[in-house]
Design an enzyme around this catalytic site. Sequence first.
Site, PDB file in Angstrom:
ATOM      1  N   ASP A 146      -7.017  -6.720   5.142  1.00  0.00           N
ATOM      2  CA  ASP A 146      -6.241  -7.737   3.974  1.00  0.00           C
ATOM      3  C   ASP A 146      -5.849  -8.862   4.782  1.00  0.00           C
ATOM      4  O   ASP A 146      -5.304  -9.900   3.890  1.00  0.00           O
ATOM      5  CB  ASP A 146      -4.967  -6.872   3.573  1.00  0.00           C
ATOM      6  CG  ASP A 146      -5.440  -5.864   2.688  1.00  0.00           C
ATOM      7  OD1 ASP A 146      -6.529  -6.392   1.776  1.00  0.00           O
ATOM      8  OD2 ASP A 146      -4.804  -4.878   2.319  1.00  0.00           O
ATOM      9  N   SER A 174       0.826  -1.102   0.057  1.00  0.00           N
ATOM     10  CA  SER A 174      -0.116   0.020   0.156  1.00  0.00           C
ATOM     11  C   SER A 174       0.945   1.311  -0.149  1.00  0.00           C
ATOM     12  O   SER A 174       0.815   2.163  -0.944  1.00  0.00           O
ATOM     13  CB  SER A 174      -0.953   0.082   1.313  1.00  0.00           C
ATOM     14  OG  SER A 174      -1.722  -1.143   1.201  1.00  0.00           O
TER      15      SER A 174
END
Length: 436
Positions: free
Chosen positions: A316, A24
Amino acid sequence: MARITVHPFLKLKANTLKVPGDKSISHRTLLLAALGKSNTIVHNLLLGSDVLCTKEILKQLGVSIIEDGTTMQVTGVGLRGLRAASQDLQCGNSGTAMRLLTGLLCAQNFQSTLIGDSSLSNRPMKRVLTPLQSMGANINARQGEYAPLVINPVTALRAIQYQLPIASAQVKSAILFAGLYATGTTSVTEPLPSRSHTEEMLIDCGVPVEKNGSQVSLLGPVESLQPPKEWTVPNDISSAAFFMMLPTILPNTTMTFLNISISPSRNGILEFLTKLGTSVTILKKTETTADVTISFSKLTEAPISLEARTVAQAIDEIPIIAMMAACRNGTTTIRNAQELRVKESDRIAKIVECLQAFGFFVREFPDGFLVEGSEKSIPPSTVNSGGDHRIAMACVMMATRASGPIIIEDTDAIVTSYPTFLQDARRLGFELYEDR
C-alpha cells in the site's frame, strides 16, 4: 469531482504527527467483534468511508453498534447470529470490505448481495471467488468476477489447502473467515508473507490458528469467538508513510509518528527508508505499535532494488515510495508488485503516468517500474489520480520538490482511508486548496 491545488512547500511547522487508526485493522476489528457473543469496545477506529461501509453493513446484518466518535461499542451476535439484510450491502470503494465479507457471508444461511461504487464494481474478484467456490461457496458474479456478488446459502463448507498465486492479505483473510465455518483444516500458503492482521487477531479471539512458515491454518468449524472486551486500533503506518517523505527531503528535519502499527508484516516502508539512508529510530515499542522517528540524512545515490518480500510488506505504500525514490539522485527498481494492477486504480500505470508528468524518466514493467530520480525541482504540473486515494496523497507530497503549483484531479477518494489528510497537511506546513 474534487481537485487539490498544492503550492511549493516552504517550511515544516510541526515535527510530531498522530495519524488516524489503521484501516486494515479497523475493518477486521469490527468484523471479529460482531462475531463474538459479548460487548466489545473498540477505540480509535478509523472513520474513513471504507471502514464506515463495513460498520453500516454489519448493522444491516443485525449487529448493534453504538458510536461515540472514534469509539464504538459492538454487541456481537456470534458466528451464527447474523441475519439477512433487507437490501443490497454497499461496500463503496472498499475492496477490503468486499473481499472479507465475501468470505464471511458465503457460510451464512441466507442470501446476500455485495455491491460497490463504479471503481470497485470494475475490480476483479476472481482470485477470492476461486478458493471460496472450491470450499463449496455458491457465489454468482457479473461476468464471473465482478460485483455485484450474489452470495447464496449452502448446506456446508469444506476445508481446503490453498496456495495463493500472489501474496494477498485480503484473499488470505477471506479464506480464513470462511474457514471458521468449514469442516476440517483450512490452510493458506503464500509465496511471500503478506500482512498478518487476520491470523493474529483470530488468535486474540481464542481461535487456535497455527502458523508454519508461509502457511497459516485453522481447524473448523469453530464454535465461538471471544474477542477482547476492549480493542484499541493503532495508528495507520500507511497513512503516516506519506508524511515520512518530509524528513527524507528537508535538511535538518526530524519527525516523530506516534503509536503507529508496526509488525514484521508491515515494516516494508521502514526498510525502504533505511535503504535510502534515512535515519529510522523506533521508540516506545510494544508487540504491535511504536513511536517512529525519521531524521534527515544524505540519501544514497546507489541503485536500489526492493526485494519481493519488502514489496509485499509495503504494497500500500508503493505510491509514496515511488515519489521518495524520484526525489533522490539514483535509480530505484520495484518488481513483483503486480498486485498493484488491481487496486483502486492500476497503480503501476498511474505511478508511471504521474512521475512522467513531473518530468522523471520511468520505465514500466508488467509487475512494477524503474524510476531514475533527481534532486532537481519539478515544474508546475497537473496530474489525475484516477480516483485512487493513495495516488492522490502521494502526489500532494511532491510539493516538497515543486517550483510552482501542483494540481491533483479526482481526489474525492482520499476520505476512504485518511479523512483528516488535508488538515494534517496544512498543520505541517502545506499550502493547499480543495475545489469541489
